[in-house]
Structures are given as structure tokens and as C-alpha cells.
Write a protein that holds these residues in place. Structure first.
Motif, PDB file in Angstrom:
ATOM      1  N   ARG A   1       1.733   4.871   1.548  1.00  0.00           N
ATOM      2  CA  ARG A   1       2.379   3.778   1.974  1.00  0.00           C
ATOM      3  C   ARG A   1       1.494   2.740   1.073  1.00  0.00           C
ATOM      4  O   ARG A   1       2.098   1.680   0.578  1.00  0.00           O
ATOM      5  CB  ARG A   1       2.257   3.296   3.521  1.00  0.00           C
ATOM      6  N   GLU A   2       0.497   2.754   1.247  1.00  0.00           N
ATOM      7  CA  GLU A   2      -0.601   1.776   0.431  1.00  0.00           C
ATOM      8  C   GLU A   2      -0.251   1.907  -1.221  1.00  0.00           C
ATOM      9  O   GLU A   2      -0.303   1.041  -1.839  1.00  0.00           O
ATOM     10  CB  GLU A   2      -2.048   2.193   0.752  1.00  0.00           C
ATOM     11  N   SER A   3      -0.146   3.394  -1.767  1.00  0.00           N
ATOM     12  CA  SER A   3      -0.050   3.335  -3.255  1.00  0.00           C
ATOM     13  C   SER A   3       1.291   2.584  -3.461  1.00  0.00           C
ATOM     14  O   SER A   3       1.419   1.883  -4.551  1.00  0.00           O
ATOM     15  CB  SER A   3      -0.083   4.978  -3.297  1.00  0.00           C
TER      16      SER A   3
ATOM     17  N   THR B   1      -0.915   6.944   5.231  1.00  0.00           N
ATOM     18  CA  THR B   1      -1.416   5.793   4.669  1.00  0.00           C
ATOM     19  C   THR B   1      -1.552   5.674   3.298  1.00  0.00           C
ATOM     20  O   THR B   1      -1.456   4.508   2.867  1.00  0.00           O
ATOM     21  CB  THR B   1      -2.638   5.741   5.648  1.00  0.00           C
TER      22      THR B   1
ATOM     23  N   GLY C   1       2.758   0.401  -1.842  1.00  0.00           N
ATOM     24  CA  GLY C   1       2.887  -1.150  -1.790  1.00  0.00           C
ATOM     25  C   GLY C   1       1.708  -2.071  -2.726  1.00  0.00           C
ATOM     26  O   GLY C   1       1.702  -3.265  -2.686  1.00  0.00           O
ATOM     27  N   ASN C   2       1.072  -1.187  -3.322  1.00  0.00           N
ATOM     28  CA  ASN C   2       0.010  -1.826  -4.445  1.00  0.00           C
ATOM     29  C   ASN C   2       0.818  -2.047  -5.821  1.00  0.00           C
ATOM     30  O   ASN C   2       0.772  -1.279  -6.395  1.00  0.00           O
ATOM     31  CB  ASN C   2      -1.099  -1.045  -4.427  1.00  0.00           C
TER      32      ASN C   2
END
Length: 285
Positions: free
Chosen positions: A146-148, A143, A150-151
Motif C-alpha cells: 500500500r505504501e509503495s 503495509t 501510494g508513494n
């Protein structure tokens, strides 16, 4: 921390490093040879040397190394390649030697995985890292990765620090320190090097498990020893095995320790890089 080795002998994997030297003579075995190195901006003539080193780092990932080398050369104001300094070169003005390829002993740079996300080479690398994390990382790590990535407000930099096998960790310190200054200079010019996180792909070797063994202590060897200190400061990590490396170095007997090649991907906060280097400097001094 990795567990201390209990055996003097060990069998390590050869990861098929490509070398221009087909044969190594025995004349210099056991002798001390003084060699001077210096850092230079990457140039077109360094292409093949950089590619050989990156092939080691990215082994096990489904990525095309060639366009990544092109990126490194195109952004040569950040990072450097390390070459041997020859006194004869300083006095040689023969322009014909300009095309002679020099061996690259090390490479240090940072590639922005966020601002370059739409470039084919970086998109491929991002996908490969996410895929390996999904297969082998924890749900929490998956998680976070993916978040890193995508930011777009918090940029992730791929920190590359690779060198030839058996060169000591002291070799890495000057290029790391230079890289920090170059990143700061690029930021002052408004370039996209203001990283929130750094990602590193570290080469490690793990002790091959024996049938019936109940030991829970995992013995690990770091190809670049200083990266163990980087790993201690990481906020996320995952590992994947490197397949296809069947060659083993040296002579061994039944019962010798056998190590297999892996990669550990670590993520740490970019603003901690100077303090991490301080710890590395203290450890190797």
C-alpha cells in the motif's frame, strides 16, 4: 528454493490457455524442430496474441485485460513481442499479408503503476493487487504494498515476462536484456520509467495436500523457472489461488502427485534487475 520433486509422475493443471490450433498432429511428436525467433515492437496486429498471454498472467484477478494490451502497444518503444522468423516472409512483398495475424510466443514489457494510476485499466489492476494482498499477504507485506503504490516519488513498475508453455528459460534472456536497454533509453528522454521497485506476477503450481499429511515442505513448480531466482531477491511477496481451473493434463492414476495453479506476486528493487539476470544466466548456462 522450492523442494526437489520426489516423484517422476505428476499431474499439472491446464489453465485453459487459448490456442489458435484446434488439433495437433502426431507427425512431429518425438522429432526435433529448429525454429528461429526474433523480438519486434508490439503493433496493432499483435493485439490478440498479447491478450492471450496476459490472460494467463492475470488469471484470478478481477481486471479487464483489453485496455492493458492497448497500453502495451501504445508504449511499444519499451518492451517487445517475440515471433517466429520465417525465411519466406523476408522475400514476400505482398501487401495483402500485412493484415495476417502472427502468433505471439512471448511478451516482455514494463508498465508504470504509479504514473498511470489515474488510468482506468491501471487503477483497476492496482486495486485488484491490493485486494489480494490484503486477503492473503502478511500485515507487513500489506503495509509495504500500500505504501509503495501510494508513494508517487518512488515509482513501481509491473514487469511482464510471459511466454507460451514449455518454452525454456533461455527464451527470456534476450528480451530481458533488451528491455533493460529500452528502459534506460526512455529514462534519458525524460519518460516515466525510473522505477524504484518492480512487481511481477509469477505462475506457480503447488502440490495438492493430502489428508493426514504432516509434511511442512511445500513443493512448488514455477511455470517460468527463472522467476524462482527473481523471487529469491524479492523484498515482499504474497500468493493467491487461481480458481475455476478444473482441467488436468495427461493420464494419471490414484496416488500420482497433483498440482494446483497459484500466482505469486513478488516485489523487488528495480536496480537489482541486472544482477538478477546475471544469476539467471549462470543458472541456465
Amino acid at each position: 528454493m522450492s523442494a526437489p520433486l520426489k516423484k517422476a509422475r505428476a499431474v499439472f493443471p491446464i489453465e485453459e490457455y487459448e490456442s489458435d490450433e484446434e488439433n495437433i498432429k502426431d507427425d512431429f511428436i518425438g522429432q526435433t524442430i529448429n525454429v528461429d525467433f526474433d523480438a519486434f515492437k508490439a503493433e496493432d496486429g499483435d493485439y490478440h496474441g498479447i491478450k492471450r498471454l496476459l490472460t494467463q498472467s492475470f488469471r484470478g484477478l478481477e481486471v479487464n485485460v483489453s485496455p492493458i494490451v492497448d497500453i502495451i502497444i501504445s508504449q511499444n518503444y519499451v518492451g517487445s513481442v517475440v515471433k517466429q522468423v520465417n525465411e519466406d516472409d523476408e522475400d514476400d512483398d505482398d501487401e495483402d499479408d500485412m493484415d495476417v495475424e502472427e502468433e505471439i510466443f512471448g511478451i516482455s514489457t514494463a508498465i508504470n503503476l504509479t504514473s498511470r494510476k489515474d488510468e482506468d485499466a491501471v487503477a483497476e489492476l492496482r486495486s485488484a493487487l491490493v485486494d489480494e494482498c490484503q486477503k492473503f499477504g502478511s500485515d507487513e507485506t500489506n503495509t509495504f504494498v500500500r505504501e509503495s503504490l501510494g508513494n508517487e516519488s518512488k515509482h513501481v513498475g509491473l514487469l511482464i515476462s510471459e511466454r507460451l508453455i514449455n518454452l525454456p528459460p533461455q527464451f527470456s534472456m534476450p528480451v530481458f536484456e533488451s528491455l533493460i536497454k529500452e528502459i534506460a533509453s526512455a529514462n534519458k528522454k525524460g519518460m516515466a520509467y525510473d522505477f524504484t521497485y518492480f512487481c511481477m506476477i509469477c505462475k506457480i503450481s503447488k502440490l495438492k495436500g493430502k489428508k493426514g499429511s504432516k509434511s511442512k515442505v511445500e513443493e512448488i513448480i514455477w511455470s517460468n523457472p527463472e522467476e524462482e531466482i527473481f523471487a529469491e531477491e524479492s523484498i515482499a511477496s504474497f500468493e493467491y489461488s487461481v480458481k475455476g481451473d478444473s482441467g488436468l493434463s495427461g493420464d494419471w492414476e490414484d496416488g500420482d502427485a497433483e498440482y494446483l495453479p497459484w500466482r505469486r506476486v513478488i516485489v523487488f528493487e528495480a536496480n537489482k534487475l541486472p544482477s538478477i539476470l546475471c544469476k539467471v544466466r549462470q543458472a541456465i548456462s
